[in-house]
Design an enzyme around this catalytic site. Structure first.
Site, PDB file in Angstrom:
ATOM      1  N   ASP A  29       0.757  -1.150   0.045  1.00  0.00           N
ATOM      2  CA  ASP A  29       0.235  -0.229  -0.032  1.00  0.00           C
ATOM      3  C   ASP A  29       0.771   1.218   0.032  1.00  0.00           C
ATOM      4  OD1 ASP A  29      -3.108   0.571   1.287  1.00  0.00           O
ATOM      5  OD2 ASP A  29      -1.923   2.182   1.015  1.00  0.00           O
ATOM      6  N   ILE A  30       0.448   2.223  -0.870  1.00  0.00           N
ATOM      7  CA  ILE A  30       1.508   3.362  -1.037  1.00  0.00           C
ATOM      8  C   ILE A  30       1.112   4.366   0.015  1.00  0.00           C
ATOM      9  CG2 ILE A  30      -0.121   4.883  -2.153  1.00  0.00           C
ATOM     10  CD1 ILE A  30       2.010   5.374  -4.407  1.00  0.00           C
ATOM     11  N   ASN A  85     -13.076  -3.383   2.582  1.00  0.00           N
ATOM     12  CA  ASN A  85     -13.978  -2.032   2.740  1.00  0.00           C
ATOM     13  C   ASN A  85     -14.946  -2.091   1.675  1.00  0.00           C
ATOM     14  OD1 ASN A  85     -12.799  -0.828   5.274  1.00  0.00           O
ATOM     15  ND2 ASN A  85     -11.396   0.330   3.925  1.00  0.00           N
ATOM     16  N   GLN A  92     -14.581   2.657   1.474  1.00  0.00           N
ATOM     17  CA  GLN A  92     -13.823   2.235   0.173  1.00  0.00           C
ATOM     18  C   GLN A  92     -13.568   3.364  -0.584  1.00  0.00           C
ATOM     19  OE1 GLN A  92     -15.530  -0.906  -2.342  1.00  0.00           O
ATOM     20  NE2 GLN A  92     -13.875  -1.010  -3.586  1.00  0.00           N
ATOM     21  N   HIS A  98     -10.483  -4.663  -2.991  1.00  0.00           N
ATOM     22  CA  HIS A  98      -8.820  -4.945  -2.474  1.00  0.00           C
ATOM     23  C   HIS A  98      -8.836  -5.528  -0.944  1.00  0.00           C
ATOM     24  CE1 HIS A  98      -9.990  -0.602  -2.067  1.00  0.00           C
ATOM     25  NE2 HIS A  98      -9.340  -0.754  -0.777  1.00  0.00           N
TER      26      HIS A  98
END
Ligand code: 5GP
Ligand code: ZN
Length: 136
Positions: A29-30, A85, A92, A98
């Site tokens: 995850d960024i 989510n 979300q 995801h």
């Protein structure tokens, strides 16, 4: 194609890839909640995880569990959250399903501020009936 995760799957946007199969991709995850926070996504565009083919959901979970074990060994975290989510009202933001895997550490200061109610028995009976008769 405007979906950011479809672009990652297509290789149009870079990611820090962890693993992939023919149908599932995992990457970091960024904007991580915790160190090692990763995402598992279906390669096919599905907005809501609960509308995905259950077999595909199973592949996502299988990869998440394998990566979770590896992340636990690598990071020595004390626990982990597996989180989906589904829908904007559920938090979300990216409309491509995801599965979050978030390593957790003792006293890491992350809290889920979800209010809890109390299950009323008449409603429980109604809920069990309403849900189970619609299961497909
Ligand atoms: P959501 O709130 O939709 O459940 O979570 C979306 C997640 O996707 C967020 O944790 C966010 O940091 C991550 N994310 C959004 N855009 C990108 C991106 O371009 N690359 C990566 N690796 N993660 C992203
Ligand atoms: Zn997509």
């Amino acid at each position: 194609m405007s979906c950011i995760f479809c672009k990652i799957v297509a290789g149009e946007i870079p990611c820090h890839k962890l693993a992939e199969t023919a149908r599932v991709l995992a990457f970091l995850d960024i904007m991580p909640i915790a160190r090692g926070h990763l995402l598992v996504v279906p390669k096919q565009h599905v907005e809501l995880a609960y509308l995905a083919d259950p077999a595909l959901s199973g592949e996502m979970m299988s990869m998440a569990v394998q990566l979770g074990r590896a992340a636990q060994a690598a990071l020595q975290c004390a626990g982990m959250n597996f989180l989906l989510n589904c829908g904007a009202c559920a938090g979300q933001v990216v409309p491509h399903a995801h599965l979050h895997v978030v390593p957790r550490f003792v006293d890491d200061g992350i809290h889920w501020p979800w209010p809890q109610g109390s299950l009323v028995s008449e409603d429980a009976a109604a809920l069990v009936q309403a849900i189970t008769e619609r299961m497909r």
